[in-house]
Design an enzyme around this catalytic site. Structure first.
Site, PDB file in Angstrom:
ATOM      1  N   ASP A  32      19.932  65.016 -23.211  1.00  0.00           N
ATOM      2  CA  ASP A  32      19.444  65.915 -23.883  1.00  0.00           C
ATOM      3  C   ASP A  32      19.784  66.282 -25.200  1.00  0.00           C
ATOM      4  O   ASP A  32      21.556  65.415 -25.674  1.00  0.00           O
ATOM      5  CB  ASP A  32      19.842  67.586 -23.283  1.00  0.00           C
ATOM      6  CG  ASP A  32      18.795  68.533 -23.972  1.00  0.00           C
ATOM      7  OD1 ASP A  32      18.862  69.384 -25.318  1.00  0.00           O
ATOM      8  OD2 ASP A  32      18.653  69.343 -22.802  1.00  0.00           O
ATOM      9  N   ASN A  89      13.404  75.216 -16.058  1.00  0.00           N
ATOM     10  CA  ASN A  89      12.654  76.673 -16.592  1.00  0.00           C
ATOM     11  C   ASN A  89      11.223  76.907 -17.061  1.00  0.00           C
ATOM     12  O   ASN A  89      10.466  75.635 -17.128  1.00  0.00           O
ATOM     13  CB  ASN A  89      13.703  77.053 -17.940  1.00  0.00           C
ATOM     14  CG  ASN A  89      14.956  76.733 -18.505  1.00  0.00           C
ATOM     15  OD1 ASN A  89      15.475  77.257 -17.575  1.00  0.00           O
ATOM     16  ND2 ASN A  89      15.300  76.401 -19.260  1.00  0.00           N
ATOM     17  N   GLY A  95      13.350  80.666 -20.924  1.00  0.00           N
ATOM     18  CA  GLY A  95      13.910  79.535 -22.182  1.00  0.00           C
ATOM     19  C   GLY A  95      13.271  78.255 -22.507  1.00  0.00           C
ATOM     20  O   GLY A  95      13.771  76.944 -22.437  1.00  0.00           O
ATOM     21  N   GLN A  96      11.822  78.091 -21.097  1.00  0.00           N
ATOM     22  CA  GLN A  96      10.921  76.726 -21.687  1.00  0.00           C
ATOM     23  C   GLN A  96      10.514  76.398 -23.175  1.00  0.00           C
ATOM     24  O   GLN A  96      10.231  77.977 -23.591  1.00  0.00           O
ATOM     25  CB  GLN A  96      10.651  77.072 -20.752  1.00  0.00           C
ATOM     26  CG  GLN A  96       9.345  75.406 -20.760  1.00  0.00           C
ATOM     27  CD  GLN A  96       8.257  74.773 -19.442  1.00  0.00           C
ATOM     28  OE1 GLN A  96       7.732  76.284 -19.141  1.00  0.00           O
ATOM     29  NE2 GLN A  96       7.926  73.496 -19.822  1.00  0.00           N
ATOM     30  N   HIS A 102       9.754  68.929 -16.854  1.00  0.00           N
ATOM     31  CA  HIS A 102      10.758  68.931 -17.441  1.00  0.00           C
ATOM     32  C   HIS A 102      12.490  69.214 -16.201  1.00  0.00           C
ATOM     33  O   HIS A 102      11.899  71.101 -16.060  1.00  0.00           O
ATOM     34  CB  HIS A 102      11.370  68.024 -19.022  1.00  0.00           C
ATOM     35  CG  HIS A 102      11.721  69.674 -19.144  1.00  0.00           C
ATOM     36  ND1 HIS A 102      10.948  71.152 -20.250  1.00  0.00           N
ATOM     37  CD2 HIS A 102      12.991  70.363 -19.514  1.00  0.00           C
ATOM     38  CE1 HIS A 102      10.979  71.019 -20.453  1.00  0.00           C
ATOM     39  NE2 HIS A 102      12.384  71.181 -20.583  1.00  0.00           N
ATOM     40  N   HIS A 104      16.405  70.027 -15.906  1.00  0.00           N
ATOM     41  CA  HIS A 104      17.673  69.341 -16.705  1.00  0.00           C
ATOM     42  C   HIS A 104      18.715  68.603 -15.782  1.00  0.00           C
ATOM     43  O   HIS A 104      18.590  69.647 -13.939  1.00  0.00           O
ATOM     44  CB  HIS A 104      18.045  70.446 -17.247  1.00  0.00           C
ATOM     45  CG  HIS A 104      16.774  71.374 -18.441  1.00  0.00           C
ATOM     46  ND1 HIS A 104      17.707  71.193 -19.463  1.00  0.00           N
ATOM     47  CD2 HIS A 104      15.858  71.807 -18.174  1.00  0.00           C
ATOM     48  CE1 HIS A 104      16.576  71.567 -20.619  1.00  0.00           C
ATOM     49  NE2 HIS A 104      15.667  72.307 -19.449  1.00  0.00           N
TER      50      HIS A 104
END
Length: 115
Positions: A32, A89, A95-96, A102, A104
């Site tokens: 990230d 998310n 919070g996306q 995807h 995390h």
């Protein structure tokens, strides 16, 4: 609706560089660029899925299985098997910010006592 110009789609097409951790036919895992933990890696499927619901509903079952194997292989490549979190998310309220499904993978020494 899926946006083919989102940042993860561009990374998958090689238009934007990423520091790759793992790659196979199902997924690409990379660090990230705004980490929130000591180790913070994203795993994105090689397909056009906006969120976990889209992925679960529309990705073929063998592709879904391959994606989750890629998540596990990424954890193993990072040496985190007993010390990590996975987060997906879904929606802007959660919070996306990139609407390409995807996961995390995050790890930090403090997690050892937080689990």
């Amino acid at each position: 609706m899926y946006d083919k110009n989102n940042v993860f789609a561009k990374i998958l097409r090689g238009e934007i560089p990423a520091k790759t951790v793992y790659s196979d036919d199902y997924a690409l895992a990379f660090y990230d660029n705004a980490p929130r933990a000591k180790t913070h890696v994203l795993v994105v499927p090689r397909g056009e899925y906006t969120d976990i619901y889209d992925f679960a509903t529309n990705a073929p079952s063998d592709f879904q299985a391959g994606f989750w194997r890629a998540v596990s292989a990424t954890v193993d490549a990072l040496g985190l098997r007993d010390n990590f979190r996975t987060v997906a998310n879904t929606g802007p309220g959660a919070g996306q910010s990139v609407f390409h499904f995807h996961v995390h993978i995050m790890s930090d020494d403090r997690f050892k006592t937080d689990f």
